[in-house]
Enzyme design. Structure first.
Site, PDB file in Angstrom:
ATOM      1  N   ARG A 236      -8.332  -3.344  -6.655  1.00  0.00           N
ATOM      2  CA  ARG A 236      -8.780  -2.483  -7.743  1.00  0.00           C
ATOM      3  C   ARG A 236      -7.658  -1.529  -8.162  1.00  0.00           C
ATOM      4  NH1 ARG A 236     -10.281   2.918  -5.599  1.00  0.00           N
ATOM      5  NH2 ARG A 236      -8.102   2.436  -5.310  1.00  0.00           N
TER       6      ARG A 236
ATOM      7  N   HIS B  31      -7.797   2.383   4.841  1.00  0.00           N
ATOM      8  CA  HIS B  31      -9.216   2.699   4.952  1.00  0.00           C
ATOM      9  C   HIS B  31      -9.973   1.394   5.161  1.00  0.00           C
ATOM     10  CE1 HIS B  31      -8.189   6.744   4.166  1.00  0.00           C
ATOM     11  NE2 HIS B  31      -7.773   6.522   2.927  1.00  0.00           N
TER      12      HIS B  31
ATOM     13  N   HIS C   7      -9.474  -1.333   2.555  1.00  0.00           N
ATOM     14  CA  HIS C   7      -8.192  -2.042   2.696  1.00  0.00           C
ATOM     15  C   HIS C   7      -8.284  -3.087   3.810  1.00  0.00           C
ATOM     16  CE1 HIS C   7      -6.475   1.994   1.244  1.00  0.00           C
ATOM     17  NE2 HIS C   7      -6.149   1.150   0.291  1.00  0.00           N
TER      18      HIS C   7
ATOM     19  N   THR D 224       0.818  -1.215   0.000  1.00  0.00           N
ATOM     20  CA  THR D 224       0.000   0.000   0.000  1.00  0.00           C
ATOM     21  C   THR D 224       0.847   1.257   0.000  1.00  0.00           C
ATOM     22  OG1 THR D 224      -1.737   1.240   1.150  1.00  0.00           O
ATOM     23  CG2 THR D 224      -0.280  -0.089   2.528  1.00  0.00           C
ATOM     24  N   ARG D 225       0.260   2.310  -0.564  1.00  0.00           N
ATOM     25  CA  ARG D 225       0.906   3.625  -0.500  1.00  0.00           C
ATOM     26  C   ARG D 225      -0.074   4.627   0.097  1.00  0.00           C
ATOM     27  NH1 ARG D 225      -0.969   4.290  -6.282  1.00  0.00           N
ATOM     28  NH2 ARG D 225      -1.833   6.373  -6.316  1.00  0.00           N
TER      29      ARG D 225
HETATM   30  S1  ADX Z   1      -1.297   0.971  -4.443  1.00  0.00           S
HETATM   31  O1  ADX Z   1      -0.707   1.929  -5.376  1.00  0.00           O
HETATM   32  O2  ADX Z   1      -0.359   0.557  -3.407  1.00  0.00           O
HETATM   33  O3  ADX Z   1      -1.919  -0.148  -5.158  1.00  0.00           O
HETATM   34  P1  ADX Z   1      -3.389   1.551  -2.464  1.00  0.00           P
HETATM   35  O4  ADX Z   1      -2.582   1.728  -1.250  1.00  0.00           O
HETATM   36  O5  ADX Z   1      -4.584   2.418  -2.596  1.00  0.00           O
HETATM   37  O6  ADX Z   1      -2.476   1.823  -3.754  1.00  0.00           O
HETATM   38  O7  ADX Z   1      -3.898   0.059  -2.608  1.00  0.00           O
HETATM   39  C1  ADX Z   1      -3.363  -1.021  -1.938  1.00  0.00           C
HETATM   40  C2  ADX Z   1      -4.028  -2.304  -2.413  1.00  0.00           C
HETATM   41  O8  ADX Z   1      -5.434  -2.264  -2.111  1.00  0.00           O
HETATM   42  C3  ADX Z   1      -3.971  -2.551  -3.918  1.00  0.00           C
HETATM   43  O9  ADX Z   1      -3.920  -3.939  -4.165  1.00  0.00           O
HETATM   44  C4  ADX Z   1      -5.289  -1.996  -4.419  1.00  0.00           C
HETATM   45  O10 ADX Z   1      -5.666  -2.613  -5.617  1.00  0.00           O
HETATM   46  C5  ADX Z   1      -6.209  -2.376  -3.288  1.00  0.00           C
HETATM   47  N1  ADX Z   1      -7.384  -1.488  -3.099  1.00  0.00           N
HETATM   48  C6  ADX Z   1      -7.371  -0.203  -2.661  1.00  0.00           C
HETATM   49  N2  ADX Z   1      -8.636   0.267  -2.503  1.00  0.00           N
HETATM   50  C7  ADX Z   1      -9.465  -0.751  -2.860  1.00  0.00           C
HETATM   51  C8  ADX Z   1     -10.884  -0.911  -2.912  1.00  0.00           C
HETATM   52  N3  ADX Z   1     -11.735   0.061  -2.549  1.00  0.00           N
HETATM   53  N4  ADX Z   1     -11.387  -2.098  -3.349  1.00  0.00           N
HETATM   54  C9  ADX Z   1     -10.551  -3.114  -3.715  1.00  0.00           C
HETATM   55  N5  ADX Z   1      -9.206  -3.015  -3.692  1.00  0.00           N
HETATM   56  C10 ADX Z   1      -8.664  -1.867  -3.257  1.00  0.00           C
END
Ligand code: ADX
Length: 393
Positions: free
Chosen positions: A295, A206, A209, A201-202
């Site tokens: 997603r 929430h 997650h 994650t970055r």
């Molecule tokens: S990422 O750039 O590291 O992918 P992020 O921290 O937002 O961004 O996402 C972490 C992981 O959670 C990723 O695998 C992303 O696809 C997934 N993800 C984030 N939000 C959702 C959501 N609302 N529904 C499904 N998967 C999500």
């Protein structure tokens, strides 16, 4: 890897061996004396991260920066020349001036300002087509894409060859968290975990997650919560604030003995599908057996389809990836269900859902307003409001 009774104790790293390119003891002292006499290549923040990833085996089987043959094969085939899947070029760019001062066969020092970090044997020096790399790796040539913008800002020559780390990269801010594969592998072994799911994650955690992590955790022994702490784009929440938010949710909402919070010292590339494969392979090196892909993983703007980063795994056999991608649908809170759901599990309509875009959330936090608890845990909302206030003062 097997223990004395022949039981499988941990997943094999990508390519079979965990790379260790850290020189220690007298070998390191001698190499450092030599490095002080060598030409110095100044490293960008992202290149420093790459040196660290290579040296500590995060990107096993790579032992250095890619030579042209590796680079071409990775860009066009998503494989290293001898076969293993590899989706992202790990390259070292230099300016024309620096390139002219270096010949194949030379040794050079890799430096962070004045500080020598590593020594490299130059095996190759080559030009490359940035637009082609942009199109193949990022799926776009637009410089509005942050990964492409960084690529276009690079020097025009790449130098490749094996490296040895001589001085550790300081991990001051996150020194108490496991950072490298040997550390997480030891923790998993000590806890007796046979199956471990990693969550990249970055963002702050929430509720969506949390839902993905806990759903996955129902099926495996442990969770590696693995935030990326290398360079991100300027409007992403800074890593130190995110780390505080992870601590808060872990303390309040997770069983301590089922979760390891580590840090992933890579820079973010925003390469969507290709980066999802990269993230998965790195987590295999950390000793994980499963990897969450939700997603628009590692996406930015509208450059990738919602599930492109899941579909790309179908281009390879499960054996050659060697870590199981756990694919999750878009998750959100449904008021009628009273739970976080997805279209796979909820029959209701959009009116019943709580959707908030990143921009909406940032606006709310800036106004000092907490997003609803169905979206973010209140303790995290509070922290983010305070962090936003501190940042703007
Ligand atoms: S990422 O750039 O590291 O992918 P992020 O921290 O937002 O961004 O996402 C972490 C992981 O959670 C990723 O695998 C992303 O696809 C997934 N993800 C984030 N939000 C959702 C959501 N609302 N529904 C499904 N998967 C999500």
């Amino acid at each position: 890897m097997q223990n004395a009774r022949g039981q499988v104790t941990s997943i094999l790293p990508h390519g079979g061996t965990l790379v260790d390119r850290v020189l220690r003891g007298p070998l390191r002292d001698g190499a450092l004396r030599l490095a002080e006499t060598l030409p110095c290549i100044p490293l960008s923040e992202a290149a420093i991260s790459d040196v660290e990833l290579i040296a500590h085996g995060v990107v096993s089987p790579l032992t250095g920066f890619m030579v042209q043959e590796d680079y071409e094969s990775v860009v066009s085939e998503m494989r290293l020349p001898d076969g293993p899947v590899w989706p992202i070029p790990i390259t070292l760019d230099v300016s024309d001036d620096v390139a002219e001062s270096i010949s194949v066969g030379d040794q050079v020092a890799l430096c962070d300002g004045e500080r020598i970090l590593a020594i490299m044997e130059v095996h190759d020096r080559y030009g490359y087509d940035k637009r082609r790399e942009a199109q193949e790796v990022y799926g776009t040539t637009e410089d509005a894409h942050p990964g492409v913008a960084r690529l276009y800002a690079q020097g025009d020559v790449l130098v490749g060859g094996p490296i040895w780390l001589l001085n550790e990269i300081p991990d001051g801010r996150f020194g108490t968290y496991p950072r490298y594969p040997v550390q997480t592998r030891a923790i998993f072994a000590e806890r007796g975990w046979r199956s471990i799911v990693a969550f990249q994650t970055r963002n702050p955690i929430h509720r969506a997650h949390e839902y993905l992590q806990k759903t996955a955790l129902e099926m495996v022994d442990g969770l590696l919560l693995h935030p990326l702490v290398g360079e991100t784009k300027s409007d992403d929440v800074p890593a130190d604030v995110r780390m505080r938010s992870y601590r808060i949710v872990l303390d309040h909402y997770y069983p301590a003995d089922r979760v390891v919070l580590g840090v992933f010292p890579a820079a973010m590339r925003y390469a969507g599908p290709r980066e999802a494969i990269f993230h998965a392979l790195c987590r295999k090196n950390y000793g994980c057996t499963h990897f969450i892909v939700g997603r628009d993983h590692a996406g930015v703007g509208k450059y990738y389809g919602t599930y492109d980063a899941q579909r790309i795994f179908d281009a390879f056999s499960p054996e050659e990836i060697g870590i199981v991608p756990l694919r999750f649908e878009y998750a959100f809170y449904c008021k009628k269900c009273g739970a976080v759901v997805s279209s796979k599990t909820c029959p209701h309509s959009r009116d019943d859902y709580i959707f908030l875009s990143g921009t909406q959330v940032r606006e709310m936090l800036r106004r000092g307003e907490a997003p609803p608890p169905e979206f973010t845990r209140p303790e995290v909302a509070q922290l983010l409001i305070e962090a936003m206030r501190d940042r703007e003062e």
